[in-house]
Motif scaffolding. Structure first.
Motif, PDB file in Angstrom:
ATOM      1  N   ALA A 182       0.521  -1.548   0.173  1.00 16.61           N
ATOM      2  CA  ALA A 182      -0.376  -0.257  -0.081  1.00 16.61           C
ATOM      3  C   ALA A 182       0.707   1.339   0.069  1.00 16.61           C
ATOM      4  O   ALA A 182       0.203   2.148  -0.941  1.00 16.61           O
ATOM      5  N   ALA A 183       2.222   1.234   1.100  1.00 15.41           N
ATOM      6  CA  ALA A 183       2.960   2.671   0.518  1.00 15.41           C
ATOM      7  C   ALA A 183       3.549   2.483  -0.716  1.00 15.41           C
ATOM      8  O   ALA A 183       3.769   3.730  -1.266  1.00 15.41           O
ATOM      9  N   ARG A 184       3.390   1.831  -1.584  1.00 13.76           N
ATOM     10  CA  ARG A 184       4.847   1.386  -3.020  1.00 13.76           C
ATOM     11  C   ARG A 184       3.019   2.155  -3.619  1.00 13.76           C
ATOM     12  O   ARG A 184       3.902   3.009  -4.320  1.00 13.76           O
ATOM     13  N   GLN A 185       2.477   1.707  -3.617  1.00 13.81           N
ATOM     14  CA  GLN A 185       1.358   2.381  -4.595  1.00 13.81           C
ATOM     15  C   GLN A 185       0.934   3.244  -4.479  1.00 13.81           C
ATOM     16  O   GLN A 185       0.704   4.288  -5.088  1.00 13.81           O
ATOM     17  N   LEU A 186       1.021   4.191  -2.971  1.00 16.96           N
ATOM     18  CA  LEU A 186       0.448   5.920  -2.576  1.00 16.96           C
ATOM     19  C   LEU A 186       1.750   6.725  -2.569  1.00 16.96           C
ATOM     20  O   LEU A 186       1.829   7.778  -3.387  1.00 16.96           O
ATOM     21  N   TYR A 187       2.812   5.685  -2.645  1.00 18.43           N
ATOM     22  CA  TYR A 187       4.109   6.958  -3.383  1.00 18.43           C
ATOM     23  C   TYR A 187       4.459   7.205  -4.801  1.00 18.43           C
ATOM     24  O   TYR A 187       4.684   7.988  -4.658  1.00 18.43           O
ATOM     25  N   ASN A 188       3.700   5.412  -5.615  1.00 22.54           N
ATOM     26  CA  ASN A 188       3.793   5.948  -6.504  1.00 22.54           C
ATOM     27  C   ASN A 188       3.052   7.076  -7.571  1.00 22.54           C
ATOM     28  O   ASN A 188       3.420   7.993  -8.415  1.00 22.54           O
ATOM     29  N   ALA A 189       2.343   7.233  -7.062  1.00 20.52           N
ATOM     30  CA  ALA A 189       0.957   7.876  -6.859  1.00 20.52           C
ATOM     31  C   ALA A 189       0.934   9.623  -6.776  1.00 20.52           C
ATOM     32  O   ALA A 189       0.784  10.431  -7.245  1.00 20.52           O
TER      33      ALA A 189
ATOM     34  N   LYS B 253       8.622   2.602  -7.908  1.00 22.06           N
ATOM     35  CA  LYS B 253       8.858   1.841  -7.762  1.00 22.06           C
ATOM     36  C   LYS B 253       8.233   0.578  -7.733  1.00 22.06           C
ATOM     37  O   LYS B 253       7.069   0.689  -7.865  1.00 22.06           O
ATOM     38  N   SER B 254       8.620   0.071  -8.564  1.00 24.61           N
ATOM     39  CA  SER B 254       8.130  -2.015  -8.884  1.00 24.61           C
ATOM     40  C   SER B 254       7.816  -2.463  -8.400  1.00 24.61           C
ATOM     41  O   SER B 254       8.260  -2.498  -7.135  1.00 24.61           O
ATOM     42  N   ARG B 255       6.933  -3.110  -8.320  1.00 29.65           N
ATOM     43  CA  ARG B 255       6.075  -4.400  -7.647  1.00 29.65           C
ATOM     44  C   ARG B 255       7.408  -5.551  -8.181  1.00 29.65           C
ATOM     45  O   ARG B 255       7.006  -6.220  -6.091  1.00 29.65           O
TER      46      ARG B 255
ATOM     47  N   ARG C 143      -5.100   9.091   0.241  1.00 28.22           N
ATOM     48  CA  ARG C 143      -5.083   7.993   1.175  1.00 28.22           C
ATOM     49  C   ARG C 143      -6.704   7.860   0.843  1.00 28.22           C
ATOM     50  O   ARG C 143      -6.989   7.714   1.954  1.00 28.22           O
ATOM     51  N   VAL C 144      -7.367   7.439  -0.079  1.00 31.46           N
ATOM     52  CA  VAL C 144      -8.650   6.260   0.103  1.00 31.46           C
ATOM     53  C   VAL C 144      -8.974   4.948   0.075  1.00 31.46           C
ATOM     54  O   VAL C 144      -7.326   4.310  -0.272  1.00 31.46           O
ATOM     55  N   GLY C 145      -9.897   4.493   0.702  1.00 29.82           N
ATOM     56  CA  GLY C 145     -10.374   3.241   0.459  1.00 29.82           C
ATOM     57  C   GLY C 145      -9.647   2.184   1.174  1.00 29.82           C
ATOM     58  O   GLY C 145      -9.134   2.520   1.938  1.00 29.82           O
ATOM     59  N   TRP C 146      -8.773   1.035   0.127  1.00 30.30           N
ATOM     60  CA  TRP C 146      -8.270   0.107   0.957  1.00 30.30           C
ATOM     61  C   TRP C 146      -6.837   0.640   1.518  1.00 30.30           C
ATOM     62  O   TRP C 146      -6.078  -0.108   2.656  1.00 30.30           O
ATOM     63  N   ILE C 147      -5.967   1.715   0.968  1.00 32.45           N
ATOM     64  CA  ILE C 147      -5.122   2.256   0.662  1.00 32.45           C
ATOM     65  C   ILE C 147      -5.261   2.684   2.804  1.00 32.45           C
ATOM     66  O   ILE C 147      -4.285   2.803   3.551  1.00 32.45           O
ATOM     67  N   ALA C 148      -5.914   3.465   2.716  1.00 29.54           N
ATOM     68  CA  ALA C 148      -6.268   4.003   4.401  1.00 29.54           C
ATOM     69  C   ALA C 148      -6.460   3.437   5.655  1.00 29.54           C
ATOM     70  O   ALA C 148      -5.771   3.199   6.689  1.00 29.54           O
ATOM     71  N   GLU C 149      -6.123   1.823   4.910  1.00 35.11           N
ATOM     72  CA  GLU C 149      -6.479   0.947   6.027  1.00 35.11           C
ATOM     73  C   GLU C 149      -5.005   0.338   6.287  1.00 35.11           C
ATOM     74  O   GLU C 149      -5.053  -0.326   7.312  1.00 35.11           O
TER      75      GLU C 149
END
Length: 462
Positions: A42-49, A145-147, A107-113
């Motif tokens: 989740a941190a990776r996807q938020l950082y890429n966004a 950051k790649s998966r 930071r919404v949806g599942w990322i906020a969890e």
């Protein structure tokens, strides 16, 4: 009345205090490791966004005609240029505060969890610093950051919420735990270690979680994916100073080369020795592992090679590579060899820093670009890392930059020898083709005779 009160409000300045790190391994069970991987994803996807949003803002800011007008201003008008660029950053939302505000909407949806608001702010600050280096011309691009590579670290801003480290009182066992999202990860604390005891007596500013690859999935402390976790505590104060590490009082001159180090103290004998001579990389084993990885990659991806064994050119199209489990195991073995070599090099750097400080706390070095050595002496610089040694010496010896509080000084002087006086060199072995290390020099002014490195250091002290 509110506007008047806001205008008279004075901002309090942040007081910077010395900081040092303490690293502790964590005990993570398979269920907790699964939770940590989800949090880091989740941190990776938020950082890429945040990087994607920041890139769009940076392109819009550079496309603004006011950007070219600000660049055309003379550099002598520093205040006017700074005000113009600051107004552009504020107008296009390219500030750290604007990134923090944008993180609220992402930071919404599942990322906020998985990611709290404070952790989202630290990720936004991290993305802003990366993009700001591109804006200032210190970097060409940012790296998403790649998966596959994953997101290996995350930190908090304080130690009272979210990701935090707590220590039990002595009557309850003196155990330490990292708390995050309802999970409690025990830390391995050796209370017999004086360095650990000294660090845990200081206030914890914030905690940082690190995910590192282990040598194999069966390694001690590794999870099912072959990773192990540690916590870095950012502590307030100065690190522990062992009594065996004495600090000298005189001046020391040093001449650092790609593979040698010359030291000339005012009190004591001069020395010229090979820098990090104990480093012995097993080049034969690493070369065999590289060849094995190449064979495994060719066997798994035959469509990427032509009949002569060369990689097919696809232009700008991205080439998908398949990785077998044996290839990943071989790559992990090679990475372990490199990690051990890096740890040994870091240990030798620390030992040499203490040896230099034992000769004197005022150190004079030659002002030189260590990055330029990477092109000329790539193999030696890659093995011994002289620039990293100088950075460690500066961080340890100089109190404003470091934390050792030795009261030392590090001076970088340009290469000069008695102003414009010439230096005459001759060969000790006349009539023979001698290498550079047996060249000696004599100063026409002071008459001193020594090798080139020692003479340059001794004349730099005078």
């Amino acid at each position: 009345m509110k506007r008047q009160a806001a205008s008279t409000h004075t901002q309090t300045t942040t007081i910077r205090t010395p900081t040092f790190l303490l690293e502790l391994p964590l005990v993570v069970n398979p269920g907790q490791a699964k939770h940590l991987r989800a949090h880091l994803e989740a941190a990776r996807q938020l950082y890429n966004a945040m990087l994607s949003l920041g890139q769009r803002r940076l392109r819009c800011m550079r496309a603004d005609p006011a950007w070219q007008e600000a660049r055309s201003l003379s550099r002598t008008h520093k205040a006017q240029r700074a005000a113009s660029f600051s107004a552009l950053r504020t107008a296009h939302g390219f500030t750290e505060a604007a990134f923090h505000q944008a993180a609220k909407g992402l930071r919404v949806g599942w990322i906020a969890e998985h990611i709290e608001a404070v952790l989202a702010q630290t990720l936004a600050s991290r993305a802003y610093r990366a993009l700001n280096r591109v804006c200032l011309g210190n970097a060409r691009r940012v790296r998403f950051k790649s998966r596959g590579r994953g997101f290996g670290s995350i930190e908090n801003k304080r130690n009272d919420t979210g990701l935090r480290f707590v220590i039990q009182p002595p009557e309850k066992g003196n155990a330490g735990f990292l708390l995050w999202n309802g999970d409690r990860f025990p830390a391995l604390i050796n209370w017999q270690d004086e360095v650990v005891c000294h660090g845990l007596k200081h206030r914890i500013k914030y905690a940082r979680l690190l995910q590192r690859p282990a040598s194999s999935k069966r390694a001690a402390g590794a999870d099912t994916e072959g990773d192990h976790y540690v916590v870095q505590l950012v502590l307030e104060g100065v690190p522990h100073h062992k009594p065996k590490h004495i600090i000298g009082k005189s001046i020391v001159g040093g001449d650092l080369g790609p593979s040698t180090l010359a030291l000339v103290p005012q009190e004591g004998e001069a020395s010229l020795q090979v820098f990090c001579a104990e480093l012995a990389p097993d080049a034969r084993v690493i070369r065999r592992l590289q060849r094995q990885m190449d064979r495994q990659r060719r066997a798994t991806n035959p469509e990427h090679y032509d009949e002569k064994g060369r990689i097919r050119k696809l232009g700008s199209k991205k080439r998908p590579w398949k990785q077998s489990k044996r290839y990943q195991a071989t790559r992990r073995r090679k990475a372990t060899k490199e990690h051990k070599l890096a740890a040994h090099r870091k240990s030798l750097h620390g030992r040499k820093v203490h040896e230099v400080l034992a000769l004197g706390k005022t150190i004079i070095l030659e002002k030189i670009s260590y990055k330029a050595w990477q092109r000329q002496f790539g193999t030696s610089v890659g093995l011994r890392a002289p620039g990293m040694f100088v950075a460690l010496l500066k961080r340890t010896a100089v109190p404003p930059l470091g934390v050792a509080s030795t009261g030392g000084t590090l001076v970088a002087r340009p290469h000069t020898h008695h102003g414009t006086e010439p230096v005459v060199s001759w060969l000790w072995h006349k009539g023979q083709e001698a290498p550079l290390r047996v060249l000696a020099s004599v100063c026409l002014r002071c008459g001193s005779c020594a090798t080139r490195s020692l003479l340059s250091v001794s004349c730099r002290l005078s």
